[in-house]
Design an enzyme around this catalytic site. Structure first.
Site, PDB file in Angstrom:
ATOM      1  N   CYS A 109       1.946 -19.865  35.848  1.00 50.57           N
ATOM      2  CA  CYS A 109       3.186 -19.642  36.050  1.00 50.57           C
ATOM      3  C   CYS A 109       4.006 -17.964  36.378  1.00 50.57           C
ATOM      4  O   CYS A 109       3.235 -17.598  36.965  1.00 50.57           O
ATOM      5  CB  CYS A 109       4.303 -20.640  35.182  1.00 50.57           C
ATOM      6  SG  CYS A 109       6.087 -20.231  35.818  1.00 50.57           S
ATOM      7  N   HIS A 215       2.621 -25.566  37.075  1.00 48.79           N
ATOM      8  CA  HIS A 215       2.181 -26.130  35.814  1.00 48.79           C
ATOM      9  C   HIS A 215       1.031 -26.826  35.667  1.00 48.79           C
ATOM     10  O   HIS A 215       2.218 -28.430  35.322  1.00 48.79           O
ATOM     11  CB  HIS A 215       3.652 -26.549  35.123  1.00 48.79           C
ATOM     12  CG  HIS A 215       4.211 -25.282  34.771  1.00 48.79           C
ATOM     13  ND1 HIS A 215       4.403 -24.478  33.523  1.00 48.79           N
ATOM     14  CD2 HIS A 215       5.428 -24.735  35.234  1.00 48.79           C
ATOM     15  CE1 HIS A 215       4.821 -23.423  33.469  1.00 48.79           C
ATOM     16  NE2 HIS A 215       5.586 -23.602  34.556  1.00 48.79           N
ATOM     17  N   GLU A 217      -0.248 -27.989  33.452  1.00 50.04           N
ATOM     18  CA  GLU A 217      -0.601 -28.853  31.900  1.00 50.04           C
ATOM     19  C   GLU A 217       0.347 -30.237  31.879  1.00 50.04           C
ATOM     20  O   GLU A 217      -0.191 -30.578  30.952  1.00 50.04           O
ATOM     21  CB  GLU A 217      -0.485 -27.400  30.818  1.00 50.04           C
ATOM     22  CG  GLU A 217       0.654 -27.213  30.765  1.00 50.04           C
ATOM     23  CD  GLU A 217       1.843 -26.767  31.934  1.00 50.04           C
ATOM     24  OE1 GLU A 217       2.960 -25.936  31.712  1.00 50.04           O
ATOM     25  OE2 GLU A 217       0.704 -25.589  32.367  1.00 50.04           O
TER      26      GLU A 217
END
Length: 256
Positions: A109, A215, A217
Site C-alpha cells: 500500500c 493489502h 496481509e
C-alpha cells in the site's frame, strides 16, 4: 533458523499525548504464518534504524499516511491526506539499503508508493482528483471490512510476482486514494487494476524487491495467492540470509 523480517512501524502521537509506535497485527500474523519471525522496527533515527536493519533478513513496508509530494517534486493539492514525513525519510533509507545489500523487501500500500518515489517515480496525490476512473479504490475501507474484495488485479506473466503467486488474475481488497503515476527508473510494472491503475511493481534487477498496492496481509487466510506471496518473501529472505552468512545463529539478533 527462520528469516527475521523487520516491519517498519508508524508513529501515533495519541490523543492523550503519549506517543506510540504501532503496526497492524495482520502484518505480523502474515509473516509468522509464512514461517518468518516478525520484528517491529521503530523509526527513531537513521543510525538506530541502520543497526536494527543489519540484523534483519528482510524488510516489510506497511500501509499508512500519504507520501509528502515534495519528495517527488510536486506541491500539495487540497485532496492530499495526512503525510508522514519522518516515515518518508527513514523508509527511503531502508529501501536504499535493501537495494545495495540485495535484501528482500515487500512494500504494501503506502509501501509501494514510497518504493516508487525511492526509484525516482511520482504519485497521484489523489486518484479521484487527478485520474478519475470510476473504480472506487477505497471500497474496502467504506465497507468496514478490510478483507472485502473490491476488484480484480491482472498480473504480468514471467515476473517475480507471477512466479510467487502463480496466478494471472487475483481478487484484491482496496484501501487507497494515492497511486503510482510515473514509474521509477529500475522498476517494472507487474500488476494493474481493472481501470489501468498500477497496482504492483518489482525491481528489474535480481533483487527480491516487490511492491503491491492492495493489502495481502488481510487476505492470506482465505486467498491462496496472498499466502503464496508471503511464503515466497520468507523463502527468499532465508535464502539470501544463508548465502550471506551460512553459519548464522539466533545470536546474530543480539550482537553488539
Amino acid at each position: 533458523m527462520s528469516a527475521v523480517i523487520g516491519i517498519a512501524l508508524s508513529l501515533d502521537t495519541g490523543k492523550n499525548k503519549i506517543a506510540r509506535f504501532y503496526g497492524g497485527l495482520q502484518y505480523f500474523r502474515a509473516i509468522r504464518s509464512a514461517g518468518g519471525v516478525p520484528v517491529g522496527l521503530p523509526l527513531l533515527d537513521e543510525h538506530t534504524l541502520r543497526q536494527a536493519y543489519d540484523r534483519m533478513d528482510g524488510i516489510l513496508l506497511m500501509g499508512g499516511g500519504d507520501v509528502a509530494p515534495q519528495r517527488y517534486g510536486e506541491k500539495p493539492i487540497p485532496e492530499l491526506g495526512d503525510v508522514e514525513e519522518y516515515r518518508d525519510e527513514l523508509e527511503l533509507a531502508l529501501i536504499r539499503w535493501a537495494r545495495e545489500d540485495n535484501k528482500p523487501l515487500l512494500a504494501i500500500c503506502r509501501g509501494i508508493q514510497i518504493l516508487n518515489v525511492a526509484y525516482g517515480g511520482t504519485l497521484y496525490q489523489d486518484i479521484d482528483a487527478q485520474n478519475p476512473t470510476g473504480l472506487d479504490h477505497r471500497l474496502s475501507t467504506k465497507t468496514g471490512k478490510r478483507s472485502y474484495i473490491a476488484h480484480k488485479m491482472s498480473i504480468q506473466e514471467g515476473t517475480r510476482l507471477y512466479r510467487s503467486i502463480l496466478e494471472k488474475e487475483i481478487p484484491v481488497n482496496s484501501m487507497h486514494h494515492q497511486a503510482i503515476k510515473d514509474v521509477g527508473k529500475g522498476l517494472a510494472v507487474t500488476g494493474w487494476s481493472e481501470d489501468g491503475i498500477i497496482e504492483a511493481v518489482e525491481d528489474e534487477s535480481n533483487s527480491w524487491i516487490v511492491g503491491i498496492q492492495c493489502h495481502p496481509e488481510e487476505l492470506w487466510e482465505e486467498h491462496l495467492w496472498a499466502k503464496r506471496l508471503f511464503e515466497s518473501f520468507i523463502r527468499e529472505a532465508s535464502f539470501q540470509a544463508n548465502r550471506r552468512n551460512p553459519d548464522r545463529t539466533i545470536g546474530a539478533l543480539v550482537k553488539d
